[in-house]
Design a protein around this motif. Sequence first.
Motif, PDB file in Angstrom:
ATOM      1  N   LEU A  85       0.835  -1.205   0.000  1.00  0.00           N
ATOM      2  CA  LEU A  85       0.000   0.000   0.000  1.00  0.00           C
ATOM      3  C   LEU A  85       0.867   1.252   0.000  1.00  0.00           C
ATOM      4  CD1 LEU A  85      -2.814  -1.005   2.535  1.00  0.00           C
ATOM      5  CD2 LEU A  85      -3.139  -0.513   0.105  1.00  0.00           C
ATOM      6  N   GLY A  86       1.892   1.255   0.848  1.00  0.00           N
ATOM      7  CA  GLY A  86       2.763   2.420   0.954  1.00  0.00           C
ATOM      8  C   GLY A  86       3.499   2.707  -0.342  1.00  0.00           C
ATOM      9  N   LEU A  92     -18.637   4.153   8.459  1.00  0.00           N
ATOM     10  CA  LEU A  92     -17.238   3.840   8.178  1.00  0.00           C
ATOM     11  C   LEU A  92     -16.793   4.600   6.929  1.00  0.00           C
ATOM     12  CD1 LEU A  92     -14.869   1.914   9.085  1.00  0.00           C
ATOM     13  CD2 LEU A  92     -15.702   0.343   7.325  1.00  0.00           C
ATOM     14  N   ALA A  93     -16.081   5.689   7.162  1.00  0.00           N
ATOM     15  CA  ALA A  93     -15.597   6.498   6.031  1.00  0.00           C
ATOM     16  C   ALA A  93     -14.446   5.753   5.362  1.00  0.00           C
ATOM     17  CB  ALA A  93     -15.134   7.866   6.528  1.00  0.00           C
ATOM     18  N   HIS A  94     -14.469   5.735   4.046  1.00  0.00           N
ATOM     19  CA  HIS A  94     -13.494   4.936   3.277  1.00  0.00           C
ATOM     20  C   HIS A  94     -12.169   5.673   3.135  1.00  0.00           C
ATOM     21  CE1 HIS A  94     -17.183   2.920   1.181  1.00  0.00           C
ATOM     22  NE2 HIS A  94     -17.056   2.573   2.444  1.00  0.00           N
ATOM     23  N   LEU A  95     -11.563   5.959   4.259  1.00  0.00           N
ATOM     24  CA  LEU A  95     -10.300   6.697   4.263  1.00  0.00           C
ATOM     25  C   LEU A  95      -9.523   6.336   5.520  1.00  0.00           C
ATOM     26  CD1 LEU A  95     -10.827   9.131   6.556  1.00  0.00           C
ATOM     27  CD2 LEU A  95     -12.227  10.023   4.712  1.00  0.00           C
ATOM     28  N   LEU A  96      -8.254   6.698   5.507  1.00  0.00           N
ATOM     29  CA  LEU A  96      -7.407   6.537   6.687  1.00  0.00           C
ATOM     30  C   LEU A  96      -7.161   7.911   7.308  1.00  0.00           C
ATOM     31  CD1 LEU A  96      -4.655   4.090   5.316  1.00  0.00           C
ATOM     32  CD2 LEU A  96      -6.817   3.508   6.445  1.00  0.00           C
ATOM     33  N   LEU A  97      -7.079   7.959   8.631  1.00  0.00           N
ATOM     34  CA  LEU A  97      -6.658   9.202   9.288  1.00  0.00           C
ATOM     35  C   LEU A  97      -5.210   9.104   9.779  1.00  0.00           C
ATOM     36  CD1 LEU A  97      -9.675  10.575  11.351  1.00  0.00           C
ATOM     37  CD2 LEU A  97      -8.713  11.415   9.203  1.00  0.00           C
ATOM     38  N   PRO A 100      -1.992   8.487   5.163  1.00  0.00           N
ATOM     39  CA  PRO A 100      -3.367   8.529   4.648  1.00  0.00           C
ATOM     40  C   PRO A 100      -3.449   9.105   3.235  1.00  0.00           C
ATOM     41  CG  PRO A 100      -3.328   9.301   6.908  1.00  0.00           C
ATOM     42  CD  PRO A 100      -1.889   9.125   6.496  1.00  0.00           C
ATOM     43  N   ALA A 101      -2.521   9.983   2.881  1.00  0.00           N
ATOM     44  CA  ALA A 101      -2.565  10.590   1.550  1.00  0.00           C
ATOM     45  C   ALA A 101      -2.318   9.563   0.450  1.00  0.00           C
ATOM     46  CB  ALA A 101      -1.536  11.713   1.446  1.00  0.00           C
ATOM     47  N   ASN A 102      -1.697   8.433   0.816  1.00  0.00           N
ATOM     48  CA  ASN A 102      -1.441   7.382  -0.171  1.00  0.00           C
ATOM     49  C   ASN A 102      -2.588   6.387  -0.290  1.00  0.00           C
ATOM     50  OD1 ASN A 102       1.065   8.354  -0.784  1.00  0.00           O
ATOM     51  ND2 ASN A 102       2.142   7.038   0.679  1.00  0.00           N
ATOM     52  N   PHE A 103      -3.700   6.662   0.374  1.00  0.00           N
ATOM     53  CA  PHE A 103      -4.819   5.726   0.362  1.00  0.00           C
ATOM     54  C   PHE A 103      -6.055   6.498  -0.081  1.00  0.00           C
ATOM     55  CE2 PHE A 103      -8.244   3.182   2.005  1.00  0.00           C
ATOM     56  CZ  PHE A 103      -7.785   1.883   1.985  1.00  0.00           C
ATOM     57  N   HIS A 152     -18.381  -7.206   3.786  1.00  0.00           N
ATOM     58  CA  HIS A 152     -17.348  -7.332   2.762  1.00  0.00           C
ATOM     59  C   HIS A 152     -17.276  -6.015   1.995  1.00  0.00           C
ATOM     60  CE1 HIS A 152     -17.596 -11.621   3.589  1.00  0.00           C
ATOM     61  NE2 HIS A 152     -18.914 -11.519   3.444  1.00  0.00           N
ATOM     62  N   LEU A 153     -16.171  -5.335   2.129  1.00  0.00           N
ATOM     63  CA  LEU A 153     -16.024  -4.000   1.550  1.00  0.00           C
ATOM     64  C   LEU A 153     -14.863  -4.006   0.552  1.00  0.00           C
ATOM     65  CD1 LEU A 153     -16.588  -0.948   1.494  1.00  0.00           C
ATOM     66  CD2 LEU A 153     -15.161  -0.723   3.530  1.00  0.00           C
ATOM     67  N   THR A 154     -15.174  -3.740  -0.707  1.00  0.00           N
ATOM     68  CA  THR A 154     -14.141  -3.660  -1.737  1.00  0.00           C
ATOM     69  C   THR A 154     -13.909  -2.201  -2.104  1.00  0.00           C
ATOM     70  OG1 THR A 154     -14.737  -5.813  -2.646  1.00  0.00           O
ATOM     71  CG2 THR A 154     -13.524  -4.323  -4.095  1.00  0.00           C
ATOM     72  N   LEU A 155     -12.668  -1.785  -2.034  1.00  0.00           N
ATOM     73  CA  LEU A 155     -12.303  -0.412  -2.352  1.00  0.00           C
ATOM     74  C   LEU A 155     -11.355  -0.384  -3.536  1.00  0.00           C
ATOM     75  CD1 LEU A 155     -11.526   0.770   1.288  1.00  0.00           C
ATOM     76  CD2 LEU A 155     -13.612   1.222  -0.008  1.00  0.00           C
ATOM     77  N   LYS A 156     -11.711   0.397  -4.529  1.00  0.00           N
ATOM     78  CA  LYS A 156     -10.805   0.627  -5.651  1.00  0.00           C
ATOM     79  C   LYS A 156      -9.946   1.839  -5.307  1.00  0.00           C
ATOM     80  CE  LYS A 156     -10.784   1.874 -10.532  1.00  0.00           C
ATOM     81  NZ  LYS A 156     -11.628   2.203 -11.688  1.00  0.00           N
ATOM     82  N   LEU A 157      -8.633   1.657  -5.331  1.00  0.00           N
ATOM     83  CA  LEU A 157      -7.720   2.753  -4.970  1.00  0.00           C
ATOM     84  C   LEU A 157      -7.235   3.479  -6.218  1.00  0.00           C
ATOM     85  CD1 LEU A 157      -5.443   1.199  -2.200  1.00  0.00           C
ATOM     86  CD2 LEU A 157      -7.667   2.317  -1.973  1.00  0.00           C
ATOM     87  N   ARG A 158      -7.047   4.786  -6.055  1.00  0.00           N
ATOM     88  CA  ARG A 158      -6.415   5.564  -7.110  1.00  0.00           C
ATOM     89  C   ARG A 158      -4.915   5.250  -7.078  1.00  0.00           C
ATOM     90  NH1 ARG A 158      -8.391  10.246  -9.214  1.00  0.00           N
ATOM     91  NH2 ARG A 158      -9.642  10.635  -7.348  1.00  0.00           N
ATOM     92  N   ARG A 159      -4.362   4.848  -8.217  1.00  0.00           N
ATOM     93  CA  ARG A 159      -2.912   4.583  -8.278  1.00  0.00           C
ATOM     94  C   ARG A 159      -2.174   5.893  -8.482  1.00  0.00           C
ATOM     95  NH1 ARG A 159      -1.634  -0.952  -9.453  1.00  0.00           N
ATOM     96  NH2 ARG A 159       0.508  -0.291  -9.718  1.00  0.00           N
ATOM     97  N   PRO A 160      -1.052   6.069  -7.777  1.00  0.00           N
ATOM     98  CA  PRO A 160      -0.312   7.324  -7.875  1.00  0.00           C
ATOM     99  C   PRO A 160       0.278   7.526  -9.279  1.00  0.00           C
ATOM    100  CG  PRO A 160       0.880   5.774  -6.478  1.00  0.00           C
ATOM    101  CD  PRO A 160      -0.385   5.107  -6.886  1.00  0.00           C
TER     102      PRO A 160
END
Lengths: 195, 195
Positions: free
Chosen positions: A140-141, B152-157, A169-172, A187-195
């Motif tokens: 993730l990092g 549950l907000a889909h973010l990290l703090l 957190p800015a990387n997520f 069950h929670l699926t999250l699509k992440l923005r790729r840097p």
Amino acid sequence: MGKVIVEQSISLDGFSTGPDVTNAEPMGVGGEALHEWMYRDVGPSGRNEEAEALLRTSGAVIVGRRMFDLGVDPWGDPPPFHMPVFVITHRPRDPLPRTGGTTYYFVTGGLEDALAQARKSAGDKDVSVFGGADLVRQFLGAGLVDEVRIHLAHLLLGAGTRLFDGLDPANFDAVESWVEAGPSVTHLTLKLRRP
Amino acid sequence: MGKVIVEQSISLDGFSTGPDVTNAEPMGVGGEALHEWMYRDVGPSGRNEEAEALLRTSGAVIVGRRMFDLGVDPWGDPPPFHMPVFVITHRPRDPLPRTGGTTYYFVTGGLEDALAQARKSAGDKDVSVFGGADLVRQFLGAGLVDEVRIHLAHLLLGAGTRLFDGLDPANFDAVESWVEAGPSVTHLTLKLRRP
């Protein structure tokens, strides 16, 4: 090219294992409760579709060396993967073939090396970063993850390893989400923005 | 008699506020992001039904003294409660009436006293334990909560106050659940077994 997927069961208080992980208790004290949904939340078919969906889209798995050490005995033979498993380690070692399609490959070139090998092996299918938490955080990092699948068990563990600790957190940045409800898990699926 | 409800927005890493809570930043650094779903996740009607549902079933609210101190100015007049608010404090103080149905009552007898007064005031409606996190944990730890509604907000703090820290997991037994999906938040309602 497939996606890079992280899939983890965590508690409401954010732990992906309980405390005191050992070979005898690879999920830590109380941590097995995080996986109970796989065996308890069965549907009318008598099957748990979410549990059966684990790894369904994947063609290769990446695990950390510690997870391998803890898991190799419980996973047994045939292991539950039925696909190549790339173990990130500092010690070179010959591939370890098992029955049922799983071979453990030992990769000494770090994340990028493991990912390149896993991608090549997976072809058009996804690559699943299976754990442990430390490896998940490294992926993730490094901004290498396309999709995070969280199985949020409706319980507290109170102690253990926090999956998301120490990340920036800015990387997520979750840009899309899908939710499936289970009786004792979400069950929670999250699509992440790729840097 | 209504239910005792806890309602909190938290991040994926379990924080209900960011770090460094002050009067200028009552949600802590970055913590306002936990509430963005209320303003961002609006449906076809142009309204956020989950945000409008907050407190809909409640007839009284309980807050901690620190939350009151931080909140009383931002909440303004009329405050968003439109019902009696019981503030748990060590310092006796006369009730503070506001417009729009909200009066702040100051209760010096602790949790049970506040709950008794709030129940009486709420009649058949629910009592909402609004926060902060410390008060929520006291109510959960004392086994006084019927239902937990987590947004549950889909973010990290990454830092702040962890809502569920220090609770005994054995005192948190979710026996039923309901899930609503939002684009940037998952609304999870848990019915707890009362001891």
